[in-house]
Design an enzyme around this catalytic site. Structure first.
Site, short mmCIF file in Angstrom:
data_model
loop_
_atom_site.label_atom_id
_atom_site.label_comp_id
_atom_site.label_asym_id
_atom_site.label_seq_id
_atom_site.Cartn_x
_atom_site.Cartn_y
_atom_site.Cartn_z
N ARG A 96 -38.81 20.20 -40.29
CA ARG A 96 -38.23 20.13 -38.96
C ARG A 96 -36.76 20.54 -39.04
O ARG A 96 -36.01 19.95 -39.82
CB ARG A 96 -38.34 18.70 -38.41
CG ARG A 96 -37.63 18.53 -37.08
CD ARG A 96 -37.65 17.09 -36.56
NE ARG A 96 -36.88 17.03 -35.33
CZ ARG A 96 -36.05 16.04 -35.00
NH1 ARG A 96 -35.91 14.99 -35.77
NH2 ARG A 96 -35.36 16.10 -33.88
N HIS A 141 -30.49 19.77 -30.87
CA HIS A 141 -30.10 18.57 -31.61
C HIS A 141 -28.58 18.41 -31.45
O HIS A 141 -27.81 18.54 -32.40
CB HIS A 141 -30.51 18.68 -33.08
CG HIS A 141 -30.57 17.37 -33.82
ND1 HIS A 141 -31.69 16.92 -34.47
CD2 HIS A 141 -29.64 16.40 -34.00
CE1 HIS A 141 -31.44 15.74 -35.05
NE2 HIS A 141 -30.19 15.40 -34.77
N GLU A 186 -33.34 12.72 -29.09
CA GLU A 186 -32.78 11.41 -28.76
C GLU A 186 -31.85 11.39 -27.55
O GLU A 186 -30.64 11.13 -27.69
CB GLU A 186 -32.03 10.86 -29.98
CG GLU A 186 -32.88 10.75 -31.22
CD GLU A 186 -32.12 10.17 -32.42
OE1 GLU A 186 -30.89 10.07 -32.35
OE2 GLU A 186 -32.77 9.82 -33.42
N ASN A 326 -38.26 8.86 -33.61
CA ASN A 326 -37.29 8.69 -34.69
C ASN A 326 -37.07 7.20 -34.87
O ASN A 326 -36.57 6.53 -33.96
CB ASN A 326 -35.95 9.36 -34.34
CG ASN A 326 -36.09 10.87 -34.17
OD1 ASN A 326 -37.14 11.44 -34.46
ND2 ASN A 326 -35.02 11.51 -33.73
N TYR A 328 -35.51 4.16 -37.33
CA TYR A 328 -34.69 3.77 -38.48
C TYR A 328 -34.69 2.28 -38.72
O TYR A 328 -34.74 1.83 -39.85
CB TYR A 328 -33.24 4.23 -38.29
CG TYR A 328 -33.06 5.73 -38.43
CD1 TYR A 328 -32.75 6.28 -39.66
CD2 TYR A 328 -33.24 6.57 -37.35
CE1 TYR A 328 -32.62 7.66 -39.81
CE2 TYR A 328 -33.10 7.95 -37.49
CZ TYR A 328 -32.80 8.48 -38.73
OH TYR A 328 -32.67 9.83 -38.88
N GLU A 393 -38.29 11.44 -37.48
CA GLU A 393 -37.19 11.01 -38.34
C GLU A 393 -37.47 9.60 -38.80
O GLU A 393 -37.89 8.75 -38.01
CB GLU A 393 -35.84 10.99 -37.60
CG GLU A 393 -35.22 12.34 -37.38
CD GLU A 393 -33.87 12.29 -36.66
OE1 GLU A 393 -33.12 11.31 -36.84
OE2 GLU A 393 -33.60 13.24 -35.91
C1 GBH Z 1 -30.24 10.07 -36.22
O1 GBH Z 1 -30.12 9.24 -35.10
C2 GBH Z 1 -29.85 11.48 -35.85
O2 GBH Z 1 -30.88 12.11 -35.11
C3 GBH Z 1 -29.52 12.32 -37.06
O3 GBH Z 1 -28.94 13.53 -36.66
C4 GBH Z 1 -28.61 11.55 -38.00
O4 GBH Z 1 -28.30 12.28 -39.14
C5 GBH Z 1 -29.31 10.26 -38.38
O5 GBH Z 1 -29.47 9.50 -37.22
C6 GBH Z 1 -28.56 9.41 -39.39
O6 GBH Z 1 -27.30 9.06 -38.95
O7 GBH Z 1 -22.28 3.64 -35.89
O8 GBH Z 1 -22.83 1.55 -34.86
O9 GBH Z 1 -22.18 3.44 -33.47
C7 GBH Z 1 -30.49 7.91 -35.32
C8 GBH Z 1 -29.90 6.99 -34.30
C9 GBH Z 1 -27.95 6.27 -33.27
C10 GBH Z 1 -28.22 5.80 -35.52
C11 GBH Z 1 -26.47 6.06 -33.38
C12 GBH Z 1 -26.74 5.54 -35.64
C13 GBH Z 1 -24.76 4.85 -34.49
C14 GBH Z 1 -24.53 3.38 -34.57
N1 GBH Z 1 -28.49 6.76 -34.51
N2 GBH Z 1 -26.21 5.08 -34.39
S1 GBH Z 1 -22.84 2.97 -34.68
#
Ligand code: GBH
Length: 486
Positions: A96, A141, A186, A326, A328, A393
């Site tokens: 991707r 993106h 997202e 996605n 996490y 993701e």
């Molecule tokens: C992904 O989003 C992105 O799609 C990708 O591009 C990126 O590399 C990956 O995360 C890893 O970072 O720091 O407390 O403000 C995942 C969702 C939403 C997770 C924003 C991190 C920031 C939290 N992301 N969040 S904060």
């Protein structure tokens, strides 16, 4: 509603019952992911113009943790052959990646299409083709031409049309060789980072208004692009078009609280997914009600959550062939003592914390909670009538260099959650690890490492070295069997 009985029968025939020896169903795709701004570099080659991100990092380096930018990053624009070799060595089914809007349409409109950008992405696709790796192309993106940002970006109500014409150029030029497209990455993350916390460009604090408006336009943009594919290309190319949501898992902090976890789901995942995947369309009822109530109490004439006309509700409903998820991490939700502030948390009425039992990673926002993914997949199955889901993701950051046991454990436990969810009747067709390489992490610069492959950013050759997790993942992929790592 699907037949649980029938499904159990089908699913059990491909997955052993023993939880420690789970098999991947036939056709299940395993892959890796990246995005253009995070890895391409080559920010000003050929006729490319600057993007919202180029502009942001060049003008406000103080907003980036390490003051860095992605002018070069992993230089994948020049090193794509090496990257495809690495991907091929992993033995994965798919890759991707995203295309850069300001590379393809340097003038911001489809009247001028960059030949060199088309050549670049065709060369990348040629490499993937030669190795039999299936491309999943993300159309957007998070990077768009700065000329569009100047005109208001995602708050400009013409953005859905601009996006759809950019998407059309992509379908037209690559549709014969790309069968999986993801329109937007997202929406809720981009829009809250851009307009709630102001950590993405254009970094404007329009909490409780701009964030809603931005997602509103992104949902229209997705629908416009989807229908464009449907009307102009589907018959000929027979591909699929999906949209990617970041959804976190949610648990109520208090066991007796049967409301907060659902509310958390609706305000984050449902905000983006309900208009597209639910039977009724439009935003979740609870969200419409809460934002309207708060807005009224704050003296607004109407709700700060914009309204879709009947036309748009219908046009958006069903505007995706698959749900790209996605995932996490998860959080614990509990009711928030509200203040009079105009903002998203106050509309939602929740606050969050982590369970101290959850494992930590390098990034403070990421706790290791595979059971949250299992729960989420079942919610998606039930609320949206069992849509086709690809995990586009899932990944973890680690500071331990090439010794990344945490990554092995993370991927293992999340794959296991997915296979158990499939057993529960969730239609999950693929898994994509984020990310292939250590990359530019937006406002976190190069401070977090999500890659399966380490990149030495101090070395002019940007040497790529597989981490320990690569060997483990290769084994899983080649056997198609999920065994617990020792
Ligand atoms: C992904 O989003 C992105 O799609 C990708 O591009 C990126 O590399 C990956 O995360 C890893 O970072 O720091 O407390 O403000 C995942 C969702 C939403 C997770 C924003 C991190 C920031 C939290 N992301 N969040 S904060």
């Amino acid at each position: 509603m699907f037949s649980v009985f029938l499904l159990n029968f089908v699913v059990k025939s491909v997955i052993c019952n023993d939880e420690n020896h789970l098999l991947f169903p036939d056709g299940f795709l395993i892959g890796v992911a990246s995005s253009a701004y995070q890895i391409e570099g080559a920010w000003n080659v050929s006729d490319k113009t600057i993007s919202n991100w180029d502009h942001f990092v060049h003008h406000w380096p103080e907003k980036i943790y390490d003051g860095s930018n992605a002018d070069v990053t992993t230089d994948s624009y020049h090193r794509y052959k090496e990257d495809v070799d690495i991907i091929n060595n992993l033995g994965v089914d798919h890759y991707r990646f995203s295309m850069s809007w300001s590379r393809i349409l340097p003038k911001g409109h489809s009247g001028y299409v960059s030949k060199s950008a088309l050549r670049y992405y065709h060369s990348l696709l040629d490499e993937l083709d030669a190795k039999g790796i299936i491309p999943f192309v993300t159309i957007y993106h998070w990077d768009h031409p700065q000329s569009i940002e100047k005109a208001g970006g995602w708050l400009n109500d013409l953005m859905p049309y601009l996006f759809a014409s950019y998407a059309r150029v992509i379908f037209e030029n690559f549709g014969h060789r790309v069968k999986y497209f993801i329109t937007l990455n997202e929406p809720s993350v981009f829009c809250t980072m851009a307009y709630t916390t102001a950590s993405f460009p254009p970094a404007r604090k329009l909490n409780g208004t701009g964030d809603y408006h931005c997602v509103h336009n992104q949902l229209k943009a997705n629908a416009f692009a989807y229908h464009t594919y449907d009307r102009m290309f589907r018959k000929k190319f027979k591909g699929k078009v999906g949209i990617a949501y970041q959804c976190m898992g949610s648990f109520s902090k208090d066991d007796n609280d049967i409301v907060s976890d659902d509310l958390a789901f609706e305000f984050e995942c449902g905000w983006q997914a309900h208009p597209v995947f639910s039977e009724s369309g439009d935003y979740p009822e609870i969200m419409k009600k809460k934002v309207a109530e708060r807005s009224r109490a704050q003296g607004y004439e109407k709700s700060r959550l914009p309204t879709f006309s009947t036309f748009w509700v219908k046009f958006i409903r069903g505007s995706a062939d698959f749900l790209a998820l996605n995932y996490y991490t998860s959080r614990l939700a509990k009711p928030l003592q509200r203040s009079s502030m105009v903002n998203w948390p106050n509309d939602e009425g929740l606050e969050y914390e982590f369970d101290p039992k959850w494992g930590s990673a390098q990034t403070p926002w990421l706790k290791v909670v595979p059971q949250g993914l299992h729960k989420l997949l079942k919610i998606i199955r039930d609320k949206y009538n069992r849509p086709t889901v690809y995990i586009t993701e899932n990944g973890v950051s680690s500071s331990s260099g090439k010794e990344d046991d945490i990554r092995i454990h993370y991927v293992y436990s999340h794959l296991k959650a997915i296979l158990l969810a499939i057993k529960d009747g969730c239609d999950v067709r693929g898994y994509t690890y984020w990310s292939l390489l250590d990359s530019y992490e937006w406002f976190a610069g190069f401070t977090y490492q999500f890659g399966l492959v380490h990149v030495d950013f101090d070395d002019v050759n940007l040497t790529r070295t597989p981490k320990k997790s690569v060997e483990w993942l290769k084994h899983i992929i080649s056997t198609r069997k999920l065994e617990s790592p020792v």
